[in-house]
Design a protein around this motif. Structure first.
Motif, PDB file in Angstrom:
ATOM      1  N   ALA A 118      42.599  -0.080  -8.018  1.00  0.00           N
ATOM      2  CA  ALA A 118      43.065   0.371  -6.705  1.00  0.00           C
ATOM      3  C   ALA A 118      42.145  -0.114  -5.595  1.00  0.00           C
ATOM      4  CB  ALA A 118      43.176   1.890  -6.686  1.00  0.00           C
ATOM      5  N   LEU A 119      40.899  -0.419  -5.945  1.00  0.00           N
ATOM      6  CA  LEU A 119      39.940  -0.912  -4.951  1.00  0.00           C
ATOM      7  C   LEU A 119      40.188  -2.369  -4.607  1.00  0.00           C
ATOM      8  CD1 LEU A 119      36.696   0.649  -6.494  1.00  0.00           C
ATOM      9  CD2 LEU A 119      38.119   1.593  -4.649  1.00  0.00           C
ATOM     10  N   LEU A 120      40.889  -3.095  -5.479  1.00  0.00           N
ATOM     11  CA  LEU A 120      41.118  -4.528  -5.280  1.00  0.00           C
ATOM     12  C   LEU A 120      42.430  -4.717  -4.522  1.00  0.00           C
ATOM     13  CD1 LEU A 120      40.060  -5.771  -8.823  1.00  0.00           C
ATOM     14  CD2 LEU A 120      38.638  -5.524  -6.784  1.00  0.00           C
ATOM     15  N   ARG A 121      42.409  -4.450  -3.249  1.00  0.00           N
ATOM     16  CA  ARG A 121      43.633  -4.417  -2.445  1.00  0.00           C
ATOM     17  C   ARG A 121      44.260  -5.788  -2.263  1.00  0.00           C
ATOM     18  NH1 ARG A 121      40.053  -1.096   0.168  1.00  0.00           N
ATOM     19  NH2 ARG A 121      39.573  -2.701   1.718  1.00  0.00           N
ATOM     20  N   ASN A 122      43.498  -6.861  -2.450  1.00  0.00           N
ATOM     21  CA  ASN A 122      44.015  -8.209  -2.236  1.00  0.00           C
ATOM     22  C   ASN A 122      44.276  -8.966  -3.538  1.00  0.00           C
ATOM     23  OD1 ASN A 122      43.901  -8.602   0.828  1.00  0.00           O
ATOM     24  ND2 ASN A 122      41.848  -7.833   0.386  1.00  0.00           N
ATOM     25  N   ASN A 140      50.184   1.667 -13.711  1.00  0.00           N
ATOM     26  CA  ASN A 140      51.111   1.498 -12.595  1.00  0.00           C
ATOM     27  C   ASN A 140      50.441   0.850 -11.397  1.00  0.00           C
ATOM     28  OD1 ASN A 140      53.444   2.573 -13.779  1.00  0.00           O
ATOM     29  ND2 ASN A 140      52.817   4.657 -13.320  1.00  0.00           N
ATOM     30  N   VAL A 141      49.142   1.098 -11.252  1.00  0.00           N
ATOM     31  CA  VAL A 141      48.430   0.592 -10.085  1.00  0.00           C
ATOM     32  C   VAL A 141      48.383  -0.930 -10.061  1.00  0.00           C
ATOM     33  CG1 VAL A 141      46.132   0.584 -11.129  1.00  0.00           C
ATOM     34  CG2 VAL A 141      46.363   0.957  -8.663  1.00  0.00           C
ATOM     35  N   THR A 145      51.221   0.089  -5.987  1.00  0.00           N
ATOM     36  CA  THR A 145      50.268   0.957  -5.313  1.00  0.00           C
ATOM     37  C   THR A 145      50.366   0.788  -3.810  1.00  0.00           C
ATOM     38  OG1 THR A 145      47.921   1.426  -4.954  1.00  0.00           O
ATOM     39  CG2 THR A 145      48.475  -0.786  -5.686  1.00  0.00           C
ATOM     40  N   PRO A 146      50.477   1.878  -3.060  1.00  0.00           N
ATOM     41  CA  PRO A 146      50.532   1.784  -1.602  1.00  0.00           C
ATOM     42  C   PRO A 146      49.253   1.211  -1.006  1.00  0.00           C
ATOM     43  CG  PRO A 146      51.259   3.942  -2.377  1.00  0.00           C
ATOM     44  CD  PRO A 146      50.662   3.235  -3.550  1.00  0.00           C
ATOM     45  N   ALA A 147      48.117   1.321  -1.737  1.00  0.00           N
ATOM     46  CA  ALA A 147      46.843   0.867  -1.191  1.00  0.00           C
ATOM     47  C   ALA A 147      46.693  -0.652  -1.227  1.00  0.00           C
ATOM     48  CB  ALA A 147      45.696   1.507  -1.981  1.00  0.00           C
ATOM     49  N   ARG A 148      47.531  -1.337  -2.029  1.00  0.00           N
ATOM     50  CA  ARG A 148      47.356  -2.773  -2.176  1.00  0.00           C
ATOM     51  C   ARG A 148      47.939  -3.516  -0.982  1.00  0.00           C
ATOM     52  NH1 ARG A 148      48.078  -3.660  -7.408  1.00  0.00           N
ATOM     53  NH2 ARG A 148      45.850  -3.858  -7.573  1.00  0.00           N
TER      54      ARG A 148
END
Length: 289
Positions: A118-122, A140-141, A145-148
């Protein structure tokens, strides 16, 4: 000593031994030691000396252990395919700008914690094919994930030992990335289950490998309540469904704006319980039905 050296590249140069401990280049941005004979464990502090490093490519060697990831604050590409690595890098310590991870053909055993991804948004490219002992479920992430910032549009986890259900990819995520080609490989994970992706639409160019997945199920005709798959995918490069559990009528390739050709491209469905459309061009592994 070349203190401001920015690039080191040795491709198929016959270099052997361990990674040198004396390298210390704070300006180094690209490190490529491809197809050589490096062995041994990567020192935990190896990359601490390269604070500016953006691209690492140490593919096709015989390195073991884990990929040190401390101090990778500017990293955009990490590639260690065809080594003997058994542990993932600590993704919490890598740059949020990391766009590509290639750890194909290693000895990875366990899927890392989903929260790390989830920290790797790019992140948009994740290649893990042929880690035969890699166990766990696909988080699922990885795909949803909305954060990506961007979805993973190139992912290959074929020929591992994964189980569980293949996650869906949400429509709104794909719409954000509709101008790009997409490739997903899930084949040869006999414990993976689920149905053919039902939320895809407006994909300009797709390659999908769902071969040798006997626990996949459902009819291609009933999986798309919002329209046929032909309207969702405008062009197909390859679609592998052979020896999987899908049933029902086969896709009508004449509905695509670009259809596969014979040879390396095509629709491969040998051993699948599908009713073939007489007007479609269906390329099988050994013959055409």
């Amino acid at each position: 000593k070349l203190p401001k050296l920015a690039t080191i590249e040795f491709r198929s140069s016959g270099i052997y031994g361990t990674l040198p401990n004396h390298l210390n280049h704070s300006f180094l941005k690209e490190l490529t030691i491809y197809d050589n004979k490096l062995v041994g464990t990567i020192a935990p502090d190896f990359f601490l000396r390269f604070s500016a490093l953006t691209n690492i490519g140490v593919d096709h060697n015989s390195l073991i252990g884990a990929v040190p990831s401390r101090n990778m604050t500017k990293l955009t590409s990490l590639s260690f395919s065809d080594n003997r690595l058994s542990f993932w890098p600590s993704l919490q310590d890598t740059s949020s700008n990391l766009a590509g991870i290639d750890l194909q053909s290693n000895s990875l055993i366990k899927i890392p914690d989903a929260a790390s991804f989830a920290l790797l948004r790019n992140l948009n490219r994740l290649m893990m094919r042929r880690n035969y002992r890699l166990q766990g479920t696909i988080p699922n992430v990885w795909l949803n994930t909305p954060a990506r910032t961007t979805p993973i549009t190139q992912m290959d986890v074929s020929s591992c030992s994964l189980s569980g259900t293949i996650p869906e990819i949400p429509l709104d995520t794909l719409d954000l990335y509709a101008g790009n080609s997409m490739y997903y490989g899930f084949s040869a994970n006999p414990e993976l289950s689920g149905t053919f992706p039902s939320t895809w639409k407006n994909i300009p160019f797709l390659s999908l490998d769902m071969a040798y997945l006997p626990k996949m199920s459902g009819s291609l005709a009933t999986m798309h309540p919002n329209g046929s798959i032909e309207n969702k995918i405008r062009a197909v490069h390859t679609l592998h469904l052979e020896y999987s559990g899908f049933t029902g009528p086969m896709l009508n390739l004449t509905a695509f704006s670009a259809v596969p050709s014979y040879g390396t491209n095509g629709i491969y469905c040998q051993g699948c319980l599908l009713d073939f459309c007489g007007t479609a061009r269906i390329a099988e592994s050994s013959n055409t039905s």
